[in-house]
Design a protein around this motif. Structure first.
Motif, mmCIF file in Angstrom:
data_model
loop_
_atom_site.group_PDB
_atom_site.id
_atom_site.type_symbol
_atom_site.label_atom_id
_atom_site.label_comp_id
_atom_site.label_asym_id
_atom_site.label_seq_id
_atom_site.Cartn_x
_atom_site.Cartn_y
_atom_site.Cartn_z
ATOM 1 N N ARG A 5 -34.757 -10.374 -34.092
ATOM 2 C CA ARG A 5 -33.751 -11.402 -34.294
ATOM 3 C C ARG A 5 -33.515 -12.166 -32.990
ATOM 4 O O ARG A 5 -33.375 -11.541 -31.934
ATOM 5 N N PRO A 6 -33.474 -13.499 -33.059
ATOM 6 C CA PRO A 6 -33.178 -14.271 -31.844
ATOM 7 C C PRO A 6 -31.849 -13.819 -31.252
ATOM 8 O O PRO A 6 -30.895 -13.514 -31.986
ATOM 9 N N ALA A 7 -31.790 -13.756 -29.934
ATOM 10 C CA ALA A 7 -30.574 -13.287 -29.270
ATOM 11 C C ALA A 7 -30.437 -13.981 -27.929
ATOM 12 O O ALA A 7 -31.403 -14.522 -27.383
ATOM 13 N N PHE A 8 -29.223 -13.961 -27.389
ATOM 14 C CA PHE A 8 -29.000 -14.571 -26.074
ATOM 15 C C PHE A 8 -27.716 -14.024 -25.465
ATOM 16 O O PHE A 8 -26.868 -13.432 -26.152
ATOM 17 N N LEU A 9 -27.583 -14.248 -24.164
ATOM 18 C CA LEU A 9 -26.344 -13.938 -23.448
ATOM 19 C C LEU A 9 -25.708 -15.255 -23.055
ATOM 20 O O LEU A 9 -26.381 -16.143 -22.512
ATOM 21 N N SER A 10 -24.431 -15.393 -23.310
ATOM 22 C CA SER A 10 -23.745 -16.645 -23.007
ATOM 23 C C SER A 10 -22.878 -16.491 -21.754
ATOM 24 O O SER A 10 -22.146 -15.505 -21.620
ATOM 25 N N PRO A 11 -22.934 -17.469 -20.825
ATOM 26 C CA PRO A 11 -22.031 -17.440 -19.662
ATOM 27 C C PRO A 11 -20.582 -17.719 -20.044
ATOM 28 O O PRO A 11 -19.687 -17.606 -19.214
ATOM 29 N N ASN A 12 -20.360 -18.103 -21.295
ATOM 30 C CA ASN A 12 -19.002 -18.290 -21.807
ATOM 31 C C ASN A 12 -18.405 -16.906 -22.048
ATOM 32 O O ASN A 12 -18.767 -16.209 -22.987
ATOM 33 N N ARG A 13 -17.474 -16.502 -21.188
ATOM 34 C CA ARG A 13 -16.963 -15.136 -21.283
ATOM 35 C C ARG A 13 -16.113 -14.908 -22.526
ATOM 36 O O ARG A 13 -15.771 -13.771 -22.857
ATOM 37 N N ALA A 14 -15.775 -15.970 -23.225
ATOM 38 C CA ALA A 14 -15.115 -15.802 -24.514
ATOM 39 C C ALA A 14 -16.107 -15.265 -25.549
ATOM 40 O O ALA A 14 -15.712 -14.808 -26.617
ATOM 41 N N MET A 15 -17.415 -15.342 -25.207
ATOM 42 C CA MET A 15 -18.469 -14.814 -26.076
ATOM 43 C C MET A 15 -19.164 -13.649 -25.369
ATOM 44 O O MET A 15 -20.377 -13.499 -25.431
#
Length: 358
Positions: A69-79
């Protein structure tokens, strides 16, 4: 129980080394301590959460698993956490610590560390600045110089120098080194001996420039050092400790990529068969290098030990290979720290440092 995110792969020339590290580490992580999420990054830069077996990860077949499954880490700390794209939309998975089993450019040069810092996620290995300084050998040499630890004489050559006049660059190297041949040529920012050549004359030197500049626009030309090729593992944050010393017995003329990963005749001797006094000097020098570069977590520090017992610093690797037969885990195993326990200890150190993150 902590949620451990294991990152592997990446777009560097050491992609395969990273896969092998991940394939070896996965079965050894304590399931009593960690819930494991495994994310692979393809050579093209696509991120996938995968349930592939360690064997399929090591072979590269993981990329074709239908459950990826496509995945990522977001620099938006709300995520905060791992964001996974599913048929039902975006699902957030909490992450307590990240183990980036990644080597080379965009992996251990401060790039992935910067992303993890922005995401507010604790991670194994040194921080952004230390990772960047250690990855660029020309910067490493400048930082280590004031410690007084001897280093090989070197000349920095750039792609611009070669584009302008490669012959003149070769002549400058010969003149400034003043040691004659052989001369080692290596990319300033690469690991696993990718792009490294031992040149025996001017013709080979020019060919070595061509090979190295394909990997990095900055190149180091170094004098050849005669002696034992030895390595020391360092582990810790504020109070780093050194492992025993291990020696490399390369099957080839020097410890190049083929000798490291493809030639089974290469071997290691742990602990190295050297005098105790020399071993202590090397262990002390390893900690000095680690601290000078502001490293935390782990690093493997490589040296030469000359026939007269002089310690010569070669380079430092902040995310060394991590298979069961890799030097870093084997060095600690010789000191009584098992492979599974080493993994757990590195995660503990990451969380400890993560508590200081803004």
């Amino acid at each position: 129980m902590k949620n451990l995110l294991l990152l592997f792969g990446g777009q560097s020339s050491e992609h395969v080394v990273s896969r092998n590290s991940a394939g070896s580490l996965l079965p050894s992580v304590s399931r009593d301590e960690f819930n494991i999420m495994t994310v692979g990054i393809t050579r093209s830069g696509a991120w996938y959460l995968t349930k592939a077996t360690p064997e399929r990860i090591a072979s590269g077949e993981w990329e074709h698993d239908p459950e990826n499954r496509p995945a990522f880490l977001s620099p938006n700390r709300a995520m905060r956490g791992l964001q996974v794209v599913t048929d039902k939309g975006l699902v957030s998975m909490p992450v307590d610590v990240v183990f980036p089993l990644m080597h080379g450019e965009l992996c251990e040069d401060g790039a992935i560390q910067g992303l993890l810092e922005m995401c507010g996620l604790p991670y194994v290995g040194p921080d952004v600045c230390a990772s960047a300084c250690c990855m660029d050998k020309s910067v490493t040499k400048l930082v280590i110089a004031p410690t007084g630890i001897r280093q090989a004489k070197y000349v920095l050559v750039t792609k611009a120098d070669l584009d302008a006049d490669a012959a003149a660059a070769a002549e400058r190297v010969e003149h400034e080194l003043g040691t004659g041949y052989p001369i080692f040529v290596k990319p300033a920012s690469a690991g696993s001996s990718v792009g490294v050549t031992k040149a025996h004359d001017r013709t080979e030197l020019l060919l070595a420039f061509e090979k190295a500049v394909k990997v990095c626009k900055k190149i180091l030309a170094e004098e050849a050092i005669t002696g034992h090729e030895v390595e020391v593992g360092v582990l810790g944050n504020a109070d780093p400790q050194a492992s025993c010393v291990g020696e490399i017995l390369a099957a080839n003329e020097f410890y190049d990529y083929e000798a490291k990963y493809e030639n089974e005749a290469s071997r290691t001797v742990i602990p190295a068969e050297i005098p105790e006094e020399a071993s202590e000097k090397l262990r002390s020098a390893a900690v000095t290098v680690f601290r000078a570069l502001s490293c935390e977590g782990m690093a493997r520090v490589d040296f030469f030990l000359t026939p007269d017992g002089e310690v010569v610093f070669n380079e430092i690797n902040t995310l060394p290979g991590f298979t069961r037969i890799s030097m870093y885990p084997k060095l600690w195993e010789a000191r009584g720290l098992s492979y599974p326990r080493l993994i757990s200890r590195l995660c503990e150190l990451a969380v400890e440092r993560g508590n200081r993150m803004p």
